[in-house]
Design a protein around this motif. Sequence first.
Motif, short mmCIF file in Angstrom:
data_model
loop_
_atom_site.label_atom_id
_atom_site.label_comp_id
_atom_site.label_asym_id
_atom_site.label_seq_id
_atom_site.Cartn_x
_atom_site.Cartn_y
_atom_site.Cartn_z
N ASP A 146 6.21 -3.39 8.18
CA ASP A 146 5.69 -3.92 6.92
C ASP A 146 4.90 -5.20 7.15
OD1 ASP A 146 6.40 -2.09 5.06
OD2 ASP A 146 7.99 -3.28 4.12
N ASN A 176 10.06 6.72 -0.31
CA ASN A 176 9.72 5.65 0.64
C ASN A 176 9.11 4.47 -0.08
OD1 ASN A 176 10.14 6.91 3.29
ND2 ASN A 176 8.63 8.38 2.53
N ASN A 177 8.42 4.76 -1.18
CA ASN A 177 7.62 3.74 -1.84
C ASN A 177 8.37 3.05 -2.96
OD1 ASN A 177 5.19 6.09 -1.19
ND2 ASN A 177 5.04 4.04 -0.34
N LEU A 178 7.91 1.84 -3.25
CA LEU A 178 8.63 0.98 -4.18
C LEU A 178 8.75 1.57 -5.59
CD1 LEU A 178 9.96 -1.78 -4.70
CD2 LEU A 178 7.69 -2.66 -5.26
N ARG A 236 1.62 -6.68 -2.79
CA ARG A 236 0.70 -5.54 -2.64
C ARG A 236 -0.23 -5.45 -3.84
NH1 ARG A 236 2.88 -5.88 1.46
NH2 ARG A 236 3.84 -4.30 2.79
N VAL A 284 7.31 -7.86 -4.88
CA VAL A 284 8.33 -6.87 -5.25
C VAL A 284 9.09 -7.36 -6.49
CG1 VAL A 284 10.42 -5.69 -4.47
CG2 VAL A 284 8.55 -6.08 -2.86
N MET A 334 16.82 -1.40 -2.55
CA MET A 334 16.89 -2.34 -1.43
C MET A 334 15.55 -3.05 -1.35
SD MET A 334 19.52 -0.38 -0.68
CE MET A 334 18.82 1.16 -0.09
N SER A 353 -6.96 4.77 3.62
CA SER A 353 -5.83 3.97 3.17
C SER A 353 -5.99 2.53 3.63
CB SER A 353 -4.56 4.56 3.79
OG SER A 353 -3.50 3.66 3.67
N TYR A 371 -1.25 -3.03 -6.47
CA TYR A 371 -0.80 -1.78 -7.10
C TYR A 371 -1.88 -1.28 -8.05
CZ TYR A 371 3.65 -3.00 -5.07
OH TYR A 371 4.65 -3.31 -4.17
N PHE A 389 -5.40 1.27 -2.01
CA PHE A 389 -4.30 0.32 -1.84
C PHE A 389 -3.02 1.02 -2.35
CE2 PHE A 389 -5.94 -3.45 0.24
CZ PHE A 389 -7.20 -2.95 0.49
N VAL A 449 4.73 6.58 6.15
CA VAL A 449 4.53 5.70 7.30
C VAL A 449 5.71 5.79 8.28
CG1 VAL A 449 4.24 3.29 8.00
CG2 VAL A 449 3.12 4.13 5.92
N1 UFG Z 1 9.67 -2.05 -0.76
C1 UFG Z 1 10.98 -2.45 -0.95
N2 UFG Z 1 11.92 -1.50 -1.13
C2 UFG Z 1 11.63 -0.16 -1.13
C3 UFG Z 1 10.29 0.24 -0.93
C4 UFG Z 1 9.34 -0.75 -0.73
O1 UFG Z 1 11.29 -3.65 -0.96
O2 UFG Z 1 12.55 0.67 -1.28
C5 UFG Z 1 8.64 -3.09 -0.60
C6 UFG Z 1 7.92 -3.03 0.73
O3 UFG Z 1 8.60 -3.79 1.69
C7 UFG Z 1 6.54 -3.61 0.36
C8 UFG Z 1 6.34 -3.14 -1.09
O4 UFG Z 1 7.64 -2.85 -1.58
O5 UFG Z 1 6.59 -5.01 0.36
C9 UFG Z 1 5.47 -1.90 -1.21
O6 UFG Z 1 6.00 -0.88 -0.36
P1 UFG Z 1 5.52 0.64 -0.46
O7 UFG Z 1 6.35 1.43 0.49
O8 UFG Z 1 5.52 1.07 -1.88
O9 UFG Z 1 4.00 0.59 -0.01
P2 UFG Z 1 3.34 0.15 1.38
O10 UFG Z 1 2.42 -0.99 1.07
O11 UFG Z 1 4.32 -0.04 2.45
O12 UFG Z 1 2.48 1.45 1.77
C10 UFG Z 1 1.82 2.24 0.80
C11 UFG Z 1 1.83 3.72 1.24
C12 UFG Z 1 0.89 3.93 2.37
C13 UFG Z 1 -0.45 3.39 2.03
C14 UFG Z 1 -0.35 1.92 1.71
C15 UFG Z 1 -1.68 1.36 1.35
O13 UFG Z 1 3.12 4.11 1.63
O14 UFG Z 1 0.74 5.33 2.58
O15 UFG Z 1 0.54 1.76 0.61
O16 UFG Z 1 -1.57 -0.01 1.13
F1 UFG Z 1 -1.31 3.56 3.04
#
Ligand code: UFG
Length: 337
Positions: free
Chosen positions: A295, A198-200, A231, A269, A216, A125, A233, A178, A87
């Motif tokens: 976010d 990038n992802n949690l 989210r 989280v 973080m 997505s 998961y 999701f 993203v």
């Molecule tokens: N988060 C953190 N620290 C990190 C990474 C994430 O606190 O280092 C938090 C985010 O703020 C969010 C949660 O963890 O609250 C999940 O974040 P992710 O990055 O794991 O997932 P996202 O929901 O942002 O996005 C993911 C994919 C997208 C996809 C989407 C679908 O990155 O490609 O899920 O819901 F489209």
Amino acid sequence: MKHILITGGAGFIGSHTTLELLNKNYIVTVVDNLSNSSKESLKRVEKLTGKKVSLHIFDIINRELLEKLFKSKKFDVVIHFAGLKAVSESVEEPLSYYDNNLVSTLALCETMQKFGVRQLIFSSSATVYGDPKKVPITEDEPINPTSPYGQTKAMIEQILKDLVSSNRGWQITSLRYFNPIGAHESGQIGEDPNGVPNNLMPFISQVAVGRRPKLMIFGNDYDTPDGTGVRDYIHVVDLALGHISAIDHPAKKNEFAVYNLGTGMGYSVLEVINAFEQASGKRITYVVTKPRMGDVGICYADPTEAEKGLGWRAKKTLEDACVDAWFWQSQNPNGYN
Ligand code: UFG
Ligand code: NAD
């Protein structure tokens, strides 16, 4: 047995889907340019299943190579995973996202049309919903993506809808995932992001294995029970099985079907960190920092339609996903390298 072409099949979700398809005796051909993956994932899939995957390494933007492939084999269904998916990178490099995701899908659909292959399953997505007006999110929630990445998914869905309206017999299913996490229970295949995750979940598991000092947490002031983002998961094996259900329950001729693939449960989280600590026996050090741009606070699916239309629902829990993610990471501290 049906012959399935999987674009992006060496990647995280693609490799798990390939494994489940081979286990059910489908014939699988993969095309992947390996821009975000490694051949090793499919070698391991072959070892785990005792079956062969035919891998073609090229960029699906290349129409000539696609045509050559479609000339050489007759496919029944195409599952289209190939695409860029970060993203924040899409905000910095919108052109490469529009180019890679849109142009490759056009090339793929044109080739399918030329060779009479009409059944397509597309990786969409939950990002297409942006900041949802209500949760759980149903498929009729307005489409309102907040990043170029999300825009590419929304635009592709529109292109696919238009294609179906051309009445040439297309049968298209768009699956809105999701948050996919976890790994195959063997610990042999899993998520192996390039560079800093990038992802949690991959970030947490790299902290647990000692590759990163701390996590973080992006904000703890959201309107959620503990203030951190919530989210849905979904275990990647459940997600992979969702694609098999979509093959078994195809859209009708000239139909564009769309389904949320999620569990219907939202976790914060802090809850994910806690579940991972329990599963791994490792302490996850974290600091709370400011919210990440773009976010949303809370996002989870209403998966009822997928159960009705595909006969599918997620079975694995957050705990299962944490156990499997940790098994994969601890067996492969540096991923496939
Ligand atoms: N988060 C953190 N620290 C990190 C990474 C994430 O606190 O280092 C938090 C985010 O703020 C969010 C949660 O963890 O609250 C999940 O974040 P992710 O990055 O794991 O997932 P996202 O929901 O942002 O996005 C993911 C994919 C997208 C996809 C989407 C679908 O990155 O490609 O899920 O819901 F489209
Ligand atoms: P991934 O990066 O692991 O897999 C994508 C694969 O596509 C990679 O192997 C990459 O090398 C390949 N690829 C990319 N562009 C290509 C091109 N032009 N030609 C050939 N191969 C190409 O990602 P993933 O997590 O497995 O995601 C698969 C799909 O699901 C993507 O379309 C993604 O947008 C979508 N999706 C992922 C998530 C998630 O959080 N993982 C959530 C929602 C939707």
